[in-house]
Scaffold this active site. Structure first.
Site, PDB file in Angstrom:
ATOM      1  N   GLU A 148       0.824  -1.359  -0.074  1.00  0.00           N
ATOM      2  CA  GLU A 148      -0.073  -0.064   0.075  1.00  0.00           C
ATOM      3  C   GLU A 148       0.723   1.314   0.041  1.00  0.00           C
ATOM      4  OE1 GLU A 148      -2.836  -0.181   3.264  1.00  0.00           O
ATOM      5  OE2 GLU A 148      -4.060  -1.290   1.867  1.00  0.00           O
ATOM      6  N   CYS A 161      13.592  15.403  -0.524  1.00  0.00           N
ATOM      7  CA  CYS A 161      12.513  15.365  -1.174  1.00  0.00           C
ATOM      8  C   CYS A 161      12.749  16.957  -1.761  1.00  0.00           C
ATOM      9  CB  CYS A 161      11.178  15.508  -0.437  1.00  0.00           C
ATOM     10  SG  CYS A 161      10.792  13.479  -0.211  1.00  0.00           S
ATOM     11  N   GLU A 302      -6.985  -7.551  -0.354  1.00  0.00           N
ATOM     12  CA  GLU A 302      -7.479  -7.440   1.236  1.00  0.00           C
ATOM     13  C   GLU A 302      -8.882  -7.062   1.317  1.00  0.00           C
ATOM     14  OE1 GLU A 302      -5.007  -4.975   3.457  1.00  0.00           O
ATOM     15  OE2 GLU A 302      -3.194  -5.478   2.752  1.00  0.00           O
ATOM     16  N   TRP A 310     -10.053   0.348  12.500  1.00  0.00           N
ATOM     17  CA  TRP A 310      -9.519   1.917  12.276  1.00  0.00           C
ATOM     18  C   TRP A 310     -10.428   2.667  12.015  1.00  0.00           C
ATOM     19  CZ3 TRP A 310     -10.855   2.608   7.316  1.00  0.00           C
ATOM     20  CH2 TRP A 310     -10.968   1.281   6.627  1.00  0.00           C
TER      21      TRP A 310
HETATM   22  C1  GAL Z   1      -4.349  -2.386   5.224  1.00  0.00           C
HETATM   23  C2  GAL Z   1      -3.023  -2.865   5.308  1.00  0.00           C
HETATM   24  C3  GAL Z   1      -3.087  -4.210   6.198  1.00  0.00           C
HETATM   25  C4  GAL Z   1      -3.859  -4.100   7.438  1.00  0.00           C
HETATM   26  C5  GAL Z   1      -5.227  -3.665   6.941  1.00  0.00           C
HETATM   27  C6  GAL Z   1      -6.316  -3.469   7.951  1.00  0.00           C
HETATM   28  O1  GAL Z   1      -4.328  -1.017   4.991  1.00  0.00           O
HETATM   29  O2  GAL Z   1      -2.308  -3.411   4.108  1.00  0.00           O
HETATM   30  O3  GAL Z   1      -1.802  -4.584   6.520  1.00  0.00           O
HETATM   31  O4  GAL Z   1      -3.501  -3.208   8.272  1.00  0.00           O
HETATM   32  O5  GAL Z   1      -5.182  -2.237   6.042  1.00  0.00           O
HETATM   33  O6  GAL Z   1      -7.640  -3.204   7.543  1.00  0.00           O
END
Ligand code: GAL
Length: 665
Positions: A148, A161, A302, A310
């Site tokens: 990511e 930078c 994912e 989060w």
């Molecule tokens: C993504 C990340 C993963 C995990 C996931 C959680 O941003 O690639 O490692 O943190 O979110 O939702």
């Protein structure tokens, strides 16, 4: 190149956290859940290289062999996403710097400046070491580069930078006079005499130069891409025939996906819709966008089995929501569905993020049961793999436009994704299937091109649209489109300068509306709500299809259409309600007798979502019930249901239920 034969199904697997006994249990559970693919070593750096002079591959050797023996395909990351503490200690200058000059430190993840020569050197050394060791491992099917890019660090204001930005600008503009022109620096006495006078767009007294901000966005996307390319080149020294990818993030603002996609063999994205949303259109449209980056199937690299950890409040997926939304991705061109992560962590920042195996007993868990059901269904669906999504219309999407549209100092605050979301919802309500295209790409084969809020586009795109319309294509755009070039300089002579002639209108003045207010427009004798934006449109060859109904603008054009022989172009000068937009789109379909792919199969219109994917000698029709009611779908002919194995012409779908029908040509 290794080719895919079955749908990939699995997860990010982070076994560094677990004992060997747990890992061996994982192998048994993975089999039970139909897992055939896992991503490993994404955050593996410190395990592989515990100090500068030691590489330790023992654990990864064991794991690779174990997965292979268990018939689980391996998506192997080069492990560069999270630099180890010893590296940070030795070279703190590789850490990123915030806009207020703070250096971010070790203790989280992805703490590197993307232009840092030190980070790049260590990351490419690690990539070489990993590739050298595993390039020929029989279990390896994919290289997963970094993780990511720009997810956490999408800006860096370190000295390096700044220097690199100056050389990037010099390469782009060649002369400082060229940059001064492009950045309109005569305004506010901003002219530069040499490259080294230029700052990054860091903290400034008031509005920053917009062209400078745009170039900074381009620069950062390019710098991360350059990093990806370096990591890939390091792997390529040892590897042949294994595809490369990194996990993109769909509607993520800071990576220009169209520019990155040619560097990848497979595109994938990480999809995290909010379970509280009934139909999360932004994520649904991101499936189409990601597929469109390479015009071929993509992977969900994912997604969450249930809640993430989060958001402020992390809603859980309700029964069957996971299944429905997974099929939604397949219906729009995915060839694999993976989760973050396989086993829910015991400690660390993500312990309350759902996983395929929860903290409790997997065999009494709904989540594990649903995951296993899905995995076992997917093993029956290899007909889907490699099939081509059939799109009815194309929507123009451009990351650079997103950046430009959302810069400050505008007539109103417009949000690109919000506008796209409304359009996409209306298109899907009509079961129109959507491809996305970059302004530089071909429009051949699409009967209808829609360019929503395309504020910024190069002159060549205006010409391309004009040619497209003259050759019989139908064009639709809306307010605040075709306004500026790629340097954020207005096309003069009346808005929207880029499309004015094609549309047969001149917009004299913008009339943004007060926040959270609604007016109405009159369209074919009916009233529909409008919001956000109104404007003074003069007809110059076009006719009004709808009129505003409030104040000074009463009875003046709100939407327009020009029709001269085969030349057809439509314009919407306001934000329409979903109902208004859907009716407007339906009118365009009706005017031009545009048939959708779904209509070839449906005996009657339906509220169920329908999309089609074409294989060699057959078409797959996906029926997904996102409504709250049990719904009957009548088909023109009987199709073979891949899930129930029955032949069906009438499909009855409960809420959240899905069907995939196969029609042989
Ligand atoms: C993504 C990340 C993963 C995990 C996931 C959680 O941003 O690639 O490692 O943190 O979110 O939702």
């Amino acid at each position: 190149m290794k080719t895919q034969r079955q749908l990939y199904y699995g997860a990010d697997y982070n076994p560094e956290q677990w004992s060997k006994e747990v890992i061996l249990e994982d192998m048994r559970l993975m089999k039970e859940a139909g897992v055939n693919y896992v991503s490993i070593n994404i955050f593996g750096w410190v395990n592989l290289q515990p100090d500068e002079s030691t590489y330790d591959f023992d654990f990864l050797d064991w794991l690779m062999d174990l997965l292979y023996e268990n018939n689980i395909m391996i998506d192997l990351a080069n492990g560069t996403a999270s630099p180890p503490a010893w590296l940070v200690q030795k070279h703190p200058e590789m850490l990123p710097v915030t806009i207020h000059g703070n250096r971010l430190v070790h203790g989280s993840r992805q703490h590197y400046c993307p232009t840092s020569p030190i980070y790049r050197q260590y990351a490419t050394d690690l990539s070489e070491a990993v590739a050298n060791r595993y390039a020929n491992h029989p279990g390896l099917v994919m290289w997963h580069i970094n993780n990511e890019y720009t997810c956490h660090i999408h800006e860096c204001y370190c000295d390096h930078c700044r220097k690199r930005f100056q050389t990037w600008l010099a390469e782009k503009y060649q002369t400082i006079a060229g940059l001064n022109d492009a950045w309109s620096t005569k305004f506010w006495s901003q002219s530069y005499g040499s490259w080294d006078e230029i700052f990054l767009p860091e903290a400034m007294p008031t509005f920053k130069n917009p062209a400078q901000q745009l170039d900074y966005r381009r620069f950062l996307s390019d710098m991360n891409l350059e990093l990806y390319q370096l990591e890939k080149a390091a792997i390529a020294k040892y590897s042949q025939g294994i595809p490369y990818m990194t996990n993109l993030m769909g509607l993520h603002k800071y990576v220009d996906g169209f520019k990155w996609a040619p560097e990848m063999d497979v595109v994938s994205w990480n999809s995290y819709p909010n379970p509280f949303e009934k139909i999360p259109y932004p994520q649904f449209l991101a499936n189409d966008l990601t597929r469109s980056l390479k015009k071929k199937p993509f992977l969900i690299m994912e997604q969450a089995t249930s809640a993430v950890n989060w958001r402020q409040i992390n809603g859980a997926k309700t029964p069957n929501q996971l299944r429905l939304w997974s099929y939604e991705a397949l219906a729009h061109g995915a060839d694999g569905i993976m989760f973050f992560q396989w086993r829910q962590s015991r400690g660390g920042a993500e312990k309350f993020h759902s996983a395929m195996v929860p903290h409790g007993d997997p065999h009494s868990s709904r989540i594990f049961r649903e995951c296993a059901q899905l995995g076992n269904e997917f093993s029956q669906l290899s007909d889907i793999v490699g099939t081509r999504f059939l799109a009815d219309v194309v929507v123009v999407f451009d990351w650079e436009n997103w950046w430009a549209l959302e810069l400050d100092a505008k007539p109103s605050t417009l949000k690109y994704i919000h506008q796209l979301r409304s359009l996409y919802a209306a298109l899907r309500a009509l079961n129109l299937s959507v491809d996305f295209v970059h302004p530089s790409e071909s429009l051949d084969g699409y009967p209808l091109v829609i360019a929503p809020n395309l504020y910024s586009a190069p002159e060549a795109f205006g010409k391309k649209i004009n040619d497209y319309v003259r050759q019989g294509g139908i064009f639709l755009t809306n307010f605040f489109s075709g306004i500026v070039n790629e340097y954020d300089q207005v096309y003069l002579g009346g808005y929207p300068g880029l499309f004015r002639d094609t549309l047969g209108i001149i917009v004299e003045e913008f009339y943004p509306m007060k926040a959270a207010t609604h007016h109405q427009i009159d369209f074919q004798g009916r009233r529909y709500d409008n919001s956000l934006w109104e404007e003074v449109i003069h007809l110059n060859g076009a006719k009004a299809l709808a009129t505003f109904q409030s104040g000074y603008l009463s009875d003046k054009p709100a939407t327009t259409m020009i029709k001269i022989d085969d030349w057809n172009a439509y314009y919407v000068g306001t934000e329409l309600s979903l109902e208004g937009l859907t009716t407007f789109l339906a009118t365009i379909l009706e005017n031009h007798k545009l048939a959708t792919h779904a209509q070839h199969f449906l005996a009657a219109p339906t509220e169920v979502s329908v999309t089609c994917r074409k294989g060699a000698g057959y078409t797959l029709v996906f029926l997904l019930n996102h409504t709250e009611q049990t719904t009957k779908v009548k088909l023109k002919a009987p199709g073979a249901d891949l899930l129930t194995k029955e032949t069906r012409q009438l499909v009855v779908l409960k809420p959240k239920e899905v069907a995939v029908l196969k029609y042989v040509d």
